[in-house]
Design a protein around this motif. Structure first.
Motif, short mmCIF file in Angstrom:
data_model
loop_
_atom_site.label_atom_id
_atom_site.label_comp_id
_atom_site.label_asym_id
_atom_site.label_seq_id
_atom_site.Cartn_x
_atom_site.Cartn_y
_atom_site.Cartn_z
N ILE A 70 0.85 -1.20 0.00
CA ILE A 70 0.00 0.00 0.00
C ILE A 70 0.88 1.25 0.00
CG2 ILE A 70 -1.86 -1.21 1.19
CD1 ILE A 70 -1.06 0.21 3.75
N ASN A 71 0.32 2.36 -0.48
CA ASN A 71 1.07 3.62 -0.60
C ASN A 71 0.93 4.50 0.64
OD1 ASN A 71 1.93 3.00 -3.21
ND2 ASN A 71 0.02 3.78 -4.10
N VAL A 72 -0.09 4.29 1.43
CA VAL A 72 -0.30 5.10 2.63
C VAL A 72 0.01 4.27 3.86
CG1 VAL A 72 -2.04 6.54 1.52
CG2 VAL A 72 -2.74 4.48 2.74
N THR A 73 0.26 4.95 4.98
CA THR A 73 0.54 4.25 6.23
C THR A 73 -0.71 4.22 7.09
OG1 THR A 73 1.28 6.32 7.26
CG2 THR A 73 2.96 4.94 6.21
N LEU A 74 -0.82 3.18 7.88
CA LEU A 74 -1.94 3.08 8.81
C LEU A 74 -1.76 4.06 9.95
CD1 LEU A 74 -2.39 -0.80 9.02
CD2 LEU A 74 -3.59 0.83 7.55
N LYS A 75 -2.86 4.49 10.52
CA LYS A 75 -2.85 5.47 11.61
C LYS A 75 -3.48 4.86 12.85
CE LYS A 75 -1.54 8.86 8.78
NZ LYS A 75 -1.61 8.13 7.50
N ASN B 152 -7.52 0.68 1.64
CA ASN B 152 -6.60 -0.42 1.35
C ASN B 152 -7.03 -1.71 2.04
OD1 ASN B 152 -4.12 1.14 0.05
ND2 ASN B 152 -4.77 2.33 1.84
N ILE B 153 -8.33 -1.89 2.29
CA ILE B 153 -8.80 -3.02 3.07
C ILE B 153 -8.50 -4.36 2.39
CG2 ILE B 153 -11.12 -2.88 2.09
CD1 ILE B 153 -10.15 -3.77 5.73
N ILE B 154 -8.63 -4.43 1.06
CA ILE B 154 -8.41 -5.70 0.35
C ILE B 154 -6.93 -6.09 0.42
CG2 ILE B 154 -8.54 -6.84 -1.89
CD1 ILE B 154 -10.94 -5.09 -2.55
N MET C 181 -5.19 -9.42 2.29
CA MET C 181 -4.30 -10.37 1.61
C MET C 181 -3.00 -10.55 2.37
SD MET C 181 -4.89 -9.23 -2.36
CE MET C 181 -3.56 -10.29 -2.89
N ILE C 182 -2.46 -9.48 2.91
CA ILE C 182 -1.22 -9.58 3.69
C ILE C 182 -1.45 -10.38 4.96
CG2 ILE C 182 0.51 -8.26 4.96
CD1 ILE C 182 0.12 -6.00 3.00
N LEU C 183 -2.59 -10.15 5.61
CA LEU C 183 -2.90 -10.90 6.84
C LEU C 183 -3.02 -12.40 6.55
CD1 LEU C 183 -5.52 -8.48 8.44
CD2 LEU C 183 -3.23 -8.95 9.29
N LYS C 184 -3.65 -12.76 5.43
CA LYS C 184 -3.75 -14.18 5.07
C LYS C 184 -2.38 -14.76 4.74
CE LYS C 184 -8.47 -13.80 3.25
NZ LYS C 184 -9.33 -13.89 2.05
N PHE D 196 -16.09 -7.20 9.22
CA PHE D 196 -16.00 -6.09 8.27
C PHE D 196 -14.86 -6.27 7.27
CE2 PHE D 196 -13.24 -4.84 11.76
CZ PHE D 196 -12.11 -4.39 11.12
N LEU D 197 -14.03 -7.32 7.43
CA LEU D 197 -12.97 -7.58 6.47
C LEU D 197 -13.44 -8.41 5.28
CD1 LEU D 197 -9.91 -8.30 8.80
CD2 LEU D 197 -10.31 -6.29 7.39
N PHE D 198 -14.66 -8.85 5.30
CA PHE D 198 -15.15 -9.73 4.22
C PHE D 198 -16.36 -9.09 3.53
CE2 PHE D 198 -13.09 -12.39 7.36
CZ PHE D 198 -12.20 -13.10 6.60
#
Length: 532
Positions: free
Chosen positions: A472-477, A497-499, A503-506, A530-532
């Motif tokens: 992803i291009n942005v950082t999480l806050k 960037n939820i999708i 994918m990274i978590l999986k 909320f991730l699905f």
């Protein structure tokens, strides 16, 4: 046969005699040599203090950190400082001090809105600073001085020239009999003679026609030199403060590369300023032991500038008369409870009306109750010379001790002045609305907890954070309850960037390189709906 070489005892006797002569010359020289003060309006030096030591080495000059550039009045009392603006603190008048006071002129007492009351509930009034003639014209009494520390009146020419003691020399505070005592003193023959002496000496000093005119010229040249040096130091401190730069370095040697920004700028300016380079050469050669480069002087300058700015702001507020107060209490890094003081007022300048907010001070307090905090606030306003009766508004957070209707700060201040309308902090109120609204729904609590858990999972490991940045291009806050807008920023970064994050978590969950705690955290986060 007599010895051609004197004995050791003779040499020791000559050495002690030479030291005694040097001390005698130094003492006589110190009576008329002057060291300028960092702020001539506040302190007057008449003798140098050798506590500002300079260690001379082959390559550099070291300025001791425990320097004490102090203002000295009498050789017999070499630790006494005094305030030129307060006649009650003036020492015994010497010829040199008399000349300095006359050159500067009597301190003009500022018009105040509040004066302390005596035991008879009487106080001084501003009208006595002016003399009203029969034609209605009013003239300022230049000779009349008011001492804030003693709450007394003094006569400038009588302090300087009066041989016998009188009420306006020792200090007059009989407010009940101010009339006719003050007019009687003004028309007194001795007072008139002292005024004539004052003006005659003032004219002779201006025309350099005094007996010691050559010495006075030396004083003026020395004063001008130190004034230029101190102005350079002041400008450097203001430059560093404005740009949030640290003044001191690891060394206090002027030629050391690690001496810090302050001494670096001193050296830089000396390349273009002959007075400063002459001062540095004198320090390096040991001809002068007073530098004014010490941290003590730097801190004194910062304190004086802060007091000057604060005094100017308070003068503008007093001129505006009506104001509103904003106070907020919070602990600092040293775990001390501090109240931040902000004054809001209306300023009219060049026919333009603006609403200004000015920070005034930090107040250290040990109080937690509304009554105690209100007492501290009222006392601070009184110290600043602000009348609580002119307060037209008060604003605090929504804490019970601040906004309480019965025992809160606003309730206690309203008892003193019912016109001080309480307006709770709108930003704090809006933040509380969002926080409490989110706490009523279990789904919202789970949602914001999940958002925070995703941020913690990636930010707690540099390898996982790099994996996230590659996708992803942005950082999480992260977010917090004390700042509701941070929740919006955290959700926006996650929503766009939820999708990719899923994918990274999986990927992290299915790899064998991760530890069990990380895999378990990934499973928990992926189980959120909320991730699905």
């Amino acid at each position: 046969m007599a010895s051609k070489k004197p004995s050791g005892a003779w040499f020791e006797k000559q050495r002690k005699l030479k030291e005694s002569n040097n001390k005698s010359l130094s003492a006589s020289l110190g009576k008329w040599l002057q060291k300028s003060s960092p702020n001539e309006n506040l302190l007057v030096p008449l003798e140098t203090d050798t506590n500002d030591e300079i260690k001379i080495t082959a390559n550099s000059t070291t300025i001791e950190s425990d320097t004490k550039d102090e203002v000295i009045i009498e050789k017999q009392d070499n630790t006494k400082n005094f305030d030129l603006n307060d006649p009650a603190k003036w020492p015994k008048i010497t010829p040199r001090l008399k000349a300095i006071l006359i050159e500067r002129g009597p301190p003009i007492s500022s018009i105040q809105n509040y004066y302390p009351h005596d035991e008879n509930n009487r106080h001084f009034s501003n009208k006595w600073f002016f003399r009203k003639f029969t034609n209605g014209e009013q003239v300022r009494r230049q000779w009349l001085m008011y001492s804030v520390s003693k709450n007394k009146l003094f006569c400038f020419p009588c302090i300087l020239f009066c041989i016998t003691n009188c009420a306006f020399v020792s200090g007059f505070d009989d407010w009940q009999h101010l009339n006719p005592r003050l007019p009687d003193h003004e028309i007194n023959l001795l007072h008139k003679q002292n005024c004539i002496k004052w003006k005659e000496l003032e004219k002779r000093l201006l025309d350099d026609k005094t007996i010691d005119c050559e010495v006075q010229k030396m004083f003026k040249n020395e004063k001008e030199k130190w004034r230029n040096i101190l102005k350079i130091i002041l400008d450097i401190i203001m430059f560093c403060s404005r740009n949030n730069l640290a003044l001191r370095g690891h060394s206090e040697k002027i030629l050391d590369s690690k001496k810090g920004i302050f001494l670096d700028l001193i050296e830089l300016i000396s390349h273009y300023n002959p007075i400063l380079i002459e001062h540095l050469i004198a320090l390096n050669e040991g001809k002068s032991k007073i530098s004014y480069f010490s941290p003590t002087i730097q801190n004194e300058f910062i304190e004086l500038m802060g007091k000057t700015v604060k005094t100017k702001i308070l003068e503008i507020i007093k001129k505006s008369k009506y104001y509103a107060i904003l106070f907020n209490s919070t602990p600092d890094f040293s775990h001390k409870e501090q109240l931040s003081q902000i004054i809001r007022y209306v300023q009219i300048s060049n026919n333009e009306v603006t609403v200004e907010e000015r920070f005034i001070d930090f107040i250290e307090t040990k109080e937690k109750t509304g009554t105690g905090l209100a007492s501290d606030i009222v006392d601070k306003l009184q110290v600043d010379g602000l009348n609580i009766d002119n307060c037209r508004g008060q604003s605090f957070d929504n804490g019970a001790n601040m906004a309480g209707k019965i025992k809160g700060v606003q309730a206690n201040i309203t008892k003193l002045n019912e016109l001080a309308v309480f307006v709770p902090c709108t930003a704090h109120s809006l933040n509380l609305v969002g926080v409490h609204a989110a706490e009523t729904s279990p789904a919202m609590i789970t949602f914001f907890g999940s958002v925070q858990k995703i941020f913690v999972l990636f930010s707690s490991s540099t390898s996982r954070w790099n994996m996230l940045k590659n996708v992803i291009n942005v950082t999480l806050k992260k977010h917090s309850d004390t700042r509701w807008s941070s929740k919006k920023q955290a959700i926006s970064a996650l929503h766009t960037n939820i999708i990719s994050i899923a994918m990274i978590l999986k990927q992290m969950r299915d790899t064998t390189d991760m530890n069990y705690d990380t895999i378990d955290d990934c499973n928990q986060i992926l189980s959120f709906y909320f991730l699905f």
